[in-house]
Structures are given as C-alpha cells and as structure tokens.
Design an enzyme around this catalytic site. Structure first.
Site, short mmCIF file in Angstrom:
data_model
loop_
_atom_site.label_atom_id
_atom_site.label_comp_id
_atom_site.label_asym_id
_atom_site.label_seq_id
_atom_site.Cartn_x
_atom_site.Cartn_y
_atom_site.Cartn_z
N HIS A 72 -7.10 1.20 -6.65
CA HIS A 72 -7.41 0.30 -5.52
C HIS A 72 -8.09 -0.95 -6.10
CE1 HIS A 72 -7.96 -1.05 -1.57
NE2 HIS A 72 -8.80 -0.18 -1.08
N ARG A 80 0.89 -1.18 0.00
CA ARG A 80 0.00 0.00 0.00
C ARG A 80 0.91 1.21 0.00
NH1 ARG A 80 -5.47 1.20 3.38
NH2 ARG A 80 -6.18 -0.17 1.73
N ARG A 105 -13.99 -8.79 0.73
CA ARG A 105 -12.57 -8.50 0.51
C ARG A 105 -11.78 -9.79 0.77
NH1 ARG A 105 -10.52 -3.26 0.94
NH2 ARG A 105 -8.63 -4.33 0.22
N GLN A 153 -10.13 -3.55 -3.94
CA GLN A 153 -11.43 -3.03 -3.52
C GLN A 153 -12.47 -3.23 -4.62
OE1 GLN A 153 -12.25 -1.58 -0.46
NE2 GLN A 153 -14.30 -1.88 -1.29
N CYS A 205 -16.39 1.85 0.12
CA CYS A 205 -15.25 0.96 0.40
C CYS A 205 -14.92 0.93 1.90
CB CYS A 205 -14.03 1.39 -0.40
SG CYS A 205 -13.55 3.09 -0.08
N ASP A 222 -17.13 7.31 -1.88
CA ASP A 222 -15.91 7.13 -1.09
C ASP A 222 -15.63 8.47 -0.41
OD1 ASP A 222 -13.47 6.26 -0.08
OD2 ASP A 222 -12.41 6.25 -2.00
N1 CP Z 1 -11.47 -0.22 1.99
C1 CP Z 1 -10.20 -0.37 2.44
O1 CP Z 1 -9.27 -0.57 1.67
O2 CP Z 1 -10.08 -0.32 3.78
P1 CP Z 1 -8.71 -0.17 4.61
O3 CP Z 1 -8.15 1.17 4.23
O4 CP Z 1 -9.11 -0.27 6.02
O5 CP Z 1 -7.78 -1.27 4.18
N1 NVA Z 2 -9.88 6.74 -1.40
C1 NVA Z 2 -9.58 6.27 -0.08
C2 NVA Z 2 -9.80 4.80 0.02
C3 NVA Z 2 -9.56 4.20 1.37
C4 NVA Z 2 -9.79 2.73 1.41
C5 NVA Z 2 -8.14 6.61 0.29
O1 NVA Z 2 -7.25 6.47 -0.56
O2 NVA Z 2 -7.90 7.03 1.42
#
Ligand code: CP
Ligand code: NVA
Length: 331
Positions: free
Chosen positions: A137, A110, A301, A140, A273, A233
């Site tokens: 993502h 990440r 997920r 997701q 998400c 989101d």
């Molecule tokens: N939706 C999602 O990716 O959640 P987290 O940021 O908690 O992993």
């Molecule tokens: N768009 C959000 C998604 C979190 C799962 C972010 O990047 O923070």
C-alpha cells in the site's frame, strides 16, 4: 515551473516503494508541502489529464483523494467499480491496459493480486499507481511518512517507529520506505503473521545502508518501549473477512491501548491508515486521544498523491509546456 517537476523523475509507475530512494520520497514530500501550502498555484498543472480509478475493493480515502487530487490539478477522473468480479475475468489484464492507455494519462488500481497491478503497468504505456494490493500500500506509506516529516521536520532521523499488528500490505510499504528516511523501525507481530520475508530483506538492506535499526519482535510491550510513533492496522484485511474471528484471538495481545501506549514516549504519535475498528486493534481512547494523528494522515493522502501524480506525469507536463512555448512563438 516548480523545480521538482522540471527535473525528470526516475520512476514511471508507483507499484512499490522498494525501488524508490530516500531522495525520491523526499521529492514527493517537498512537492506535497508546496501544493498543500498554495493549492491555487498548481490548479492547471494537469489540465486535460485523465485518471482511471479501477477498484476491486472498497475505498473511502484512496478513491476520494485521487479523484479530488486530479481535479485540484485541473484534470478529471473516471471510476470503474470492479468489486463484483476479479480483474482478468471479463477480459485479460493486458487487454485492459491496452484499452485504458488510449483514453487516460494515468491509472490507479486497487487489486487483490499484486500481480494484476504489476501486469497493468507492464502492458500500459501510461503510469500505473498501486492504490493497494494484497502485498503493498505505497500511497498510504507516503502519506504516513509525509505526516511525520511535517510534524518532526529535521528531527525525524533517529526517531523510533513501531508497527504493531499484522505484517500486511500497509506494514510492507512502511518497511520499504521508513528506514530510507532515517527512522529506526520495529515491527511487532504474532508468530505466523510476520511481514513477507523478501520485504524484510529489502528493509534490512535499506536500514543498514542508512545506519538505522530494523527489528522484529513478538512482544508488543517490549517493541513499543521508547517509541516516538506507534502504528497499527486492521487485523483482518479486505479479502480475509472469513479469518476475522480466528485473528481476533491471535492478535488479542497486540491491541494498541493506553497501557501499551504508556510504554512509548509520553508524546508518541498514534497512527492508523483507517478504517479502524475501535475495541479491536485500537481502543477508542487511543484512536480519539490527543496523540492520534490519523486524520492528519487522511488529509495528507490528498497532498502526497497530488505530488505523486505530478511527478509521474512530469514528462507529459514538460512536453505540454514545450508545445505551448512553440505555439506561442509561432503565433
Ligand atoms: N487507508 C485507506 O487506504 O483507506 P481506503 O481503504 O478507504 O481507501
Ligand atoms: N490492510 C488493510 C488496509 C486498508 C486500507 C486492508 O488491506 O484491508
């Protein structure tokens, strides 16, 4: 061995769904359904396999579901908290990749910069999975669409899917995948917060190939009209915290509330998400309402990512099976 795993999977990594076909995505769903229905059947599929989780940002869902997911399949995970400094600061990303490939069988990263997760994939011989970058993502979007595939089954093609809010990483991965499954997609964003131009181009090409529509609007009411599913989101993603106030003003009219949902079909699903901010991008009445499927998505997920792990490691699984056969024959 399950058919999905015994046939070679055409991708080494999951960085983006742009290059994955509708068939590839449906293969994930088929295996995810089988794993969800009978988890015990797959409990040794990735026995002895190791996963590295390298996270520059916070996570609940992604971290838990990958860690538990590989354990469900007989493997193990090691988490590296990289929130205190950016990847590449202590040692180069290629060097990190060349270390990790000696110890683990698959990497989930990440990152802030999408370039960093791509760079890991370029330099590591083992599969790399994008656990969220500033651009995309994909894990997701797979869980989101798997959930709709479960809910709607063969009626999914032709449904109207509307994304309301920021043209961000989540939106981009949904755009890469949804048209390939036959969904008509509309994205409603304020001006200046549209999805990335290249992502829209790729979604437009997929929509035309699959005979579905792809629209962009800056009017959320019009966009949501007749929708079968409405997705939103956060307005400020991780790394954009200092824009929170400014964005709250810009996105004010893009809140998913009961009035907006009234424009959609009566039984339209609400999707997010998570994490969500009640009173900002979505009201509590919608998020906690009867049409919200956010926790079904969160559960999925786990199942969708287990399928991704198995498919990306399918050549390793086949090699292990062959080895066992040879050892058995020589015993
Ligand atoms: N939706 C999602 O990716 O959640 P987290 O940021 O908690 O992993
Ligand atoms: N768009 C959000 C998604 C979190 C799962 C972010 O990047 O923070």
């Amino acid at each position: 061995m399950n058919d999905s795993i015994s046939t070679p999977f055409p991708h080494h990594d999951l960085l983006s769904l742009a290059s994955w076909s509708g068939e590839d995505i449906l293969r994930v769903f088929k295996l995810a359904s089988a794993m969800k229905a009978d988890p015990a059947e797959y409990k040794n599929l990735l026995a002895g396999k190791r996963l590295a989780l390298i996270f520059e940002k916070d996570s609940l869902r992604t971290r838990f579901t990958f860690d538990l997911g590989i354990q469900d399949l007989g493997g193990s995970a090691v988490y590296l908290d990289h929130r205190h400094e950016r990847l590449g600061a202590r040692e180069s990303v290629p060097d990190m990749a060349k270390n990790l490939e000696r110890w683990v069988d698959v990497i989930v990263a990440r990152t802030y910069r999408h370039r960093h997760v791509s760079e890991l994939a370029t330099h590591a011989s083992v599969p790399v999975i994008n656990g969220l970058s500033d651009l995309l993502h994909p894990c997701q979007a797979l869980a989101d669409l798997f959930t709709l595939h479960e809910k709607w089954g063969p009626d999914l093609p032709g449904k109207k899917f509307v994304y309301v809010g920021d043209g961000n990483n989540t939106c981009h991965s949904l755009l890469h995948a949804a048209p390939k499954l036959g969904l008509n997609v509309t994205v409603a964003t304020p001006q200046g917060y549209e999805p990335n131009f290249k992502v829209m181009e790729s979604a437009r090409a997929a929509a035309s190939e699959h005979g579905v529509t792809l629209e962009h609007s800056s009017n959320p009411q019009q966009a949501v009209m007749g929708a079968h599913a409405v997705y939103t989101d956060v307005w400020a993603s991780m790394g954009q915290e200092d824009e929170t106030e400014e964005r709250a003003a810009v996105f004010h009219d893009f809140q998913v509330n009961e009035a907006l949902m009234a424009e959609a079909q009566d039984d339209a699903f609400f999707m997010h998400c998570l994490p969500a901010h009640r009173g900002q991008e979505v009201t509590a009445a919608v998020l906690d309402g009867p049409n919200s499927i956010v926790f079904d998505i969160a559960e999925n997920r786990l199942h969708a990512q287990k399928a991704v792990l198995a498919l990306l490691l399918s050549s390793a699984i086949q090699a292990d099976a062959k080895q066992q056969l040879t050892t058995g024959a020589n015993a």
